[in-house]
Write an enzyme that holds these catalytic residues in place. Structure first.
Site, short mmCIF file in Angstrom:
data_model
loop_
_atom_site.label_atom_id
_atom_site.label_comp_id
_atom_site.label_asym_id
_atom_site.label_seq_id
_atom_site.Cartn_x
_atom_site.Cartn_y
_atom_site.Cartn_z
N GLU A 38 -9.55 -0.49 -1.29
CA GLU A 38 -9.65 0.47 -1.05
C GLU A 38 -9.42 1.60 -2.72
OE1 GLU A 38 -5.63 -0.22 0.56
OE2 GLU A 38 -6.79 -1.21 2.14
N LYS A 67 0.82 -1.72 -0.15
CA LYS A 67 0.63 0.02 0.06
C LYS A 67 1.22 1.48 0.08
CE LYS A 67 -3.54 -3.01 2.28
NZ LYS A 67 -5.02 -2.47 2.76
N HIS A 102 -8.32 -3.32 -5.82
CA HIS A 102 -8.37 -3.85 -4.35
C HIS A 102 -9.78 -2.76 -3.82
CE1 HIS A 102 -7.36 -3.47 -0.06
NE2 HIS A 102 -6.23 -4.31 -1.22
N GLY A 130 -7.39 -5.21 6.97
CA GLY A 130 -6.94 -4.51 7.57
C GLY A 130 -7.52 -4.68 9.19
C1 PEP Z 1 -5.27 -5.75 1.88
O1 PEP Z 1 -4.58 -4.77 1.67
O2 PEP Z 1 -5.32 -6.46 -0.04
C2 PEP Z 1 -5.45 -6.63 3.21
C3 PEP Z 1 -5.21 -7.69 2.77
O3 PEP Z 1 -4.48 -5.87 3.72
P1 PEP Z 1 -4.35 -6.93 5.25
O4 PEP Z 1 -3.89 -8.01 4.98
O5 PEP Z 1 -3.91 -5.97 6.50
O6 PEP Z 1 -5.87 -7.77 5.61
#
Ligand code: PEP
Length: 251
Positions: free
Chosen positions: A98, A12, A96, A174
């Protein structure tokens, strides 16, 4: 790659070029005796070219976290497929959650990116997943199908086998709350129903060293997309070892 387990690290918006360089140098040396696990490291744009020389082994690939669908032009702030290819990038995360939910990317825009990536020779890591309220309302299958079919409909089976699908329930990203094995299996089953038995599917959402062994043993899981736990060398190394040991046991 076909049968290897895969771990894609999504850094990220973290790490400067120098921090990326130090991390990758250490990880690359450790990976040399783990040929059965493929690692894809998805770094921020500013680090890609700076670390590209480390990605010269069979099981260690460089990935990006997004790209634009156009090849060049007046798109301030965007990155083209050619710019990624020139930095030795092989994979690109697209769709993704996000990008979908913070930056408002639509299914149509994501589809254009995936089509463009494949046309240019970049391999998409296509992310899909439902929100908590959608799961609570019993709409998981409908939501996942709605995200998957625009992509799957555009490719033949061999193209689909060259990309990775990453099931990432939004409520698990997350949050420290990973999906249960039966929820993961159900989502992976939906992908294989549409895209064929041989597609490769990752699970993503709060994967840590503590749950990696249980999750890699869920039937149909070919590996992980890891966010937070990929930022520390020690924790990603533990996850790699869990996956490697599961692989060795299953052989
Ligand atoms: C991601 O951002 O693709 C992800 C899986 O994050 P996390 O492992 O922090 O949940």
């Amino acid at each position: 790659m076909r049968n290897n387990h895969i771990i894609a690290a999504n850094w990220k918006m973290n790490k400067t070029p120098q921090e990326s360089y130090n991390f990758v140098k250490n990880l690359r040396d450790k990976l040399l005796d783990k040929p059965d696990v493929n690692i894809i490291l998805c770094a921020p744009y500013t680090s890609l070219f700076y670390i590209s020389s480390f990605f010269n082994s069979e099981n260690f690939d460089l990935g990006a976290q997004n790209m634009h669908w156009a090849s060049e032009g007046a798109y301030t702030g965007e990155i083209s497929p050619d710019m990624l290819l020139a930095s030795s990038v092989k994979w690109v995360i697209l769709g993704h959650s996000e990008r979908r939910h913070i930056f408002g990317e639509t299914i149509d825009e994501i589809t254009k990116k995936v089509v463009r990536a494949v046309r240019e020779g970049l391999r998409p890591i296509f992310c899909f997943g439902e929100k908590l309220e959608e799961r609570r309302e019993g709409k998981t299958k409908e939501v996942l199908s709605g995200q998957l079919s625009p992509i799957i409909d555009r490719f033949n089976e061999s193209d689909l086998q060259e990309m990775l699908f990453a099931y990432e329930p939004v409520w698990a990203i997350g949050t420290g709350l990973n999906a249960e094995p039966d929820q993961i299996q159900e989502a992976h089953h939906i992908v294989r129903e549409f895209a064929g038995e041989n597609v490769r599917i990752l699970y993503g959402g709060s994967v840590t060293p503590a749950n990696a062994t249980e999750l890699i043993n869920v039937e149909g899981v070919d590996g992980f997309l890891v966010g937070g736990a990929s930022l520390e060398l020690e924790s990603i190394w533990k996850i790699i070892n869990c996956v490697y040991n599961a692989r060795i046991r299953s052989n």
